[in-house]
Design a protein around this motif. Structure first.
Motif, PDB file in Angstrom:
ATOM      1  N   SER A 203     -40.904 -18.295 -18.075  1.00 54.45           N
ATOM      2  CA  SER A 203     -40.446 -17.057 -18.050  1.00 54.45           C
ATOM      3  C   SER A 203     -39.293 -16.874 -17.076  1.00 54.45           C
ATOM      4  CB  SER A 203     -41.398 -16.160 -17.878  1.00 54.45           C
ATOM      5  OG  SER A 203     -42.541 -16.228 -18.662  1.00 54.45           O
TER       6      SER A 203
ATOM      7  N   LYS B 222     -38.058 -18.991 -23.424  1.00 54.31           N
ATOM      8  CA  LYS B 222     -38.341 -17.514 -23.004  1.00 54.31           C
ATOM      9  C   LYS B 222     -37.285 -16.957 -22.050  1.00 54.31           C
ATOM     10  CE  LYS B 222     -42.477 -18.891 -24.063  1.00 54.31           C
ATOM     11  NZ  LYS B 222     -43.132 -18.383 -25.231  1.00 54.31           N
ATOM     12  N   ARG B 223     -37.157 -15.632 -22.418  1.00 56.25           N
ATOM     13  CA  ARG B 223     -35.984 -14.906 -22.158  1.00 56.25           C
ATOM     14  C   ARG B 223     -36.017 -13.838 -21.194  1.00 56.25           C
ATOM     15  NH1 ARG B 223     -34.351 -12.334 -27.433  1.00 56.25           N
ATOM     16  NH2 ARG B 223     -36.851 -12.402 -27.680  1.00 56.25           N
ATOM     17  N   PHE B 224     -36.992 -14.143 -20.232  1.00 61.44           N
ATOM     18  CA  PHE B 224     -37.239 -13.121 -19.080  1.00 61.44           C
ATOM     19  C   PHE B 224     -36.036 -12.958 -18.076  1.00 61.44           C
ATOM     20  CE2 PHE B 224     -40.474 -10.489 -18.306  1.00 61.44           C
ATOM     21  CZ  PHE B 224     -41.611 -10.604 -19.243  1.00 61.44           C
TER      22      PHE B 224
ATOM     23  N   GLU C 280     -33.028 -10.655 -18.130  1.00 64.06           N
ATOM     24  CA  GLU C 280     -32.950  -9.524 -18.998  1.00 64.06           C
ATOM     25  C   GLU C 280     -34.012  -8.367 -18.107  1.00 64.06           C
ATOM     26  OE1 GLU C 280     -33.064 -11.892 -22.879  1.00 64.06           O
ATOM     27  OE2 GLU C 280     -34.915 -11.461 -22.151  1.00 64.06           O
TER      28      GLU C 280
END
Lengths: 347, 118
Positions: free
Chosen positions: B65, B2-4, B7
């Protein structure tokens, strides 16, 4: 709005060409986890100039929604599992409000909660996003919602919602899917497509799609007003829903008199028997047009198409196959009726 | 996965809040796990395991996340384990198996290893 630099970095990270969404939406997010609400707040701020309201319970959300001073929301984000009242019950409550009969609802749920996902779709959810969030997935879902909101604003498709019955009637195209309200397990066609898409993420061993088509739908469409035609479709949906009672399924009106259904319970529907049962019920139900003339509506059933070993686009193809087979059956019935009267006659 | 984390703006604060909250949630899970183990009747076992499961569900829903993927995965595994145990066993004869307690204890220990980045 956030500085361009942040958007640019994020857009690059997400691999997205379009970063900010096109127009402002009013969004209500409901989740009992404050971390989720904070994540959503940051996300919504980052994707555009939207107005986000948060609530940490379904009860609080209902208080907000029932407040006459609250401006109308364009979109909802509901957690599925919440203490006291869950997101599924909240969806049902929201759907019962005429203002929000077809407002997009995205459910927020854990991957393992498939049974809740099914219940959420049945309650009226438009789509779902899995937790923990994947930013690309969340962006894709919200972008889909943005499209829905935009078209909703343009066309004001809620002409048939209770509160708008007095408004001038809009034209319903024969081939256009129609939103049907308050019929058990009947969902929007858009939600059905989203539901089928999520099927590919799970086991399909017990899944089957099938369809019914109202015979002579074209003639009904030509002879009835839009409201009468909508009422006919709605009544047939209710009769099919009653006939399927006791089975796990979802159904949607796809246009052209056709209802598509999906079951995941392992149930293998006997289409001939189902068709007879629906038609018997239709025969026993007195349907009339506005002139008081009785409408003799009947349906044809297509093939039950199993979804096992299918994925992605082929799932939609399977649904299309079930859809087409019901329409073919309806046309074949009409043709046979025509041929019967032609039998033995010469030009 | 998960790339929260890096970003979105404000992620650092949310991460800090998550870690602070994790200490509270960890204690919550631990106390309900012990209570389930000590419980004398099935109803109390069920209530305590369900309470632990609800908190595990919250951790599982956000950890990934925020860059704590393994923690989230373990929370999800424990959550599923409890759900299955509650579903598979009759409410009137529900017990609290030792291996489930060990699994939850391992998760609580894993929570203790999570700390602020600085």
């Amino acid at each position: 709005m956030f500085p361009v630099q942040i958007g640019t970095i994020a857009a690059k990270a997400f691999g997205a060409d379009k970063w900010f969404l096109e127009f402002e939406m009013r969004i209500l997010a409901v989740d009992d986890d404050p971390i989720i609400l904070e994540l959503l707040t940051q996300f919504v701020m980052a994707i555009g100039d939207h107005d986000l309201t948060t609530a940490d319970s379904a009860t609080e959300a209902l208080v907000v929604l029932e407040n006459p001073n609250t401006p109308e929301f364009d979109c909802f984000l509901f957690d599925v599992q919440m203490p006291a009242m869950d997101g599924i019950s909240l969806t049902r409550s929201v759907r019962s409000m005429a203002t929000y009969a077809d407002t997009p609802i995205l459910m927020l749920t854990a991957m393992a909660d498939k049974r809740y996902v099914d219940a959420a779709f049945a309650a009226g959810a438009t789509d779902y996003v899995t937790k923990p969030f994947d930013i690309a997935e969340l962006t894709a879902r919200v972008t889909m919602v943005e499209g829905l909101v935009e078209s909703r604003r343009e066309r004001n498709r809620k002409i048939f919602a209770t509160q708008n019955l007095a408004e001038p009637e809009a034209h319903v195209e024969l081939y256009e899917p129609i939103s049907i309200y308050d019929v058990e397990n009947v969902i929007d066609y858009m939600a059905m497509e989203n539901y089928v898409e999520q099927l590919s993420r799970s086991a399909l061993f017990g899944s089957t799609t099938f369809a019914f088509t109202i015979r002579e739908a074209l003639q009904f469409h030509q002879s009835l007003s839009s409201f009468e035609f909508y009422s006919l479709v709605s009544d047939v949906a209710e009769i099919i829903s009653d006939t399927l009672e006791g089975h796990q399924y979802l159904m949607s009106y796809a246009g052209n008199g056709t209802f598509v259904c999906i079951t995941e319970s392992g149930w293998r529907p006997d289409m001939a028997r189902l068709m007879d049962a629906v038609n018997l019920s239709l025969a026993q139900t007195e349907l009339y047009n506005n002139k008081g003339e009785r409408l003799q509506a009947r349906v044809s059933a297509g093939q039950a198409v199993r979804l096992i070993w299918k994925s992605g686009a082929s799932l939609m193809d399977a649904m299309a196959q079930a859809h087409a087979s019901a329409e073919d059956a309806s046309m074949a019935f009409e043709q046979s009726k025509h041929d019967f009267w032609q039998m033995g006659q010469t030009a | 996965m998960k790339r929260f984390t890096y970003e979105l703006p404000g992620m650092s604060e949310i991460r800090t809040r998550f870690i602070d909250l994790l200490a509270e949630r960890r204690e919550h899970i631990a106390s309900h796990t012990v209570a389930a183990w000590d419980a004398k009747n099935p109803a109390d076992i069920k209530t305590n395991l369900a309470a632990a499961q609800a908190t595990l569900h919250q951790i599982a829903g956000t950890a990934g996340s925020l860059g704590f993927g393994p923690l989230g995965d373990t929370a999800r595994a424990c959550e599923i384990r409890i759900i299955k145990h509650l579903e598979d066993n009759d409410t009137t004869s529900l017990t609290c198996p030792g291996d489930l307690i060990v699994e939850l204890d391992d998760f609580v220990a894993q929570c203790r290893t999570v700390s602020h980045p600085n």
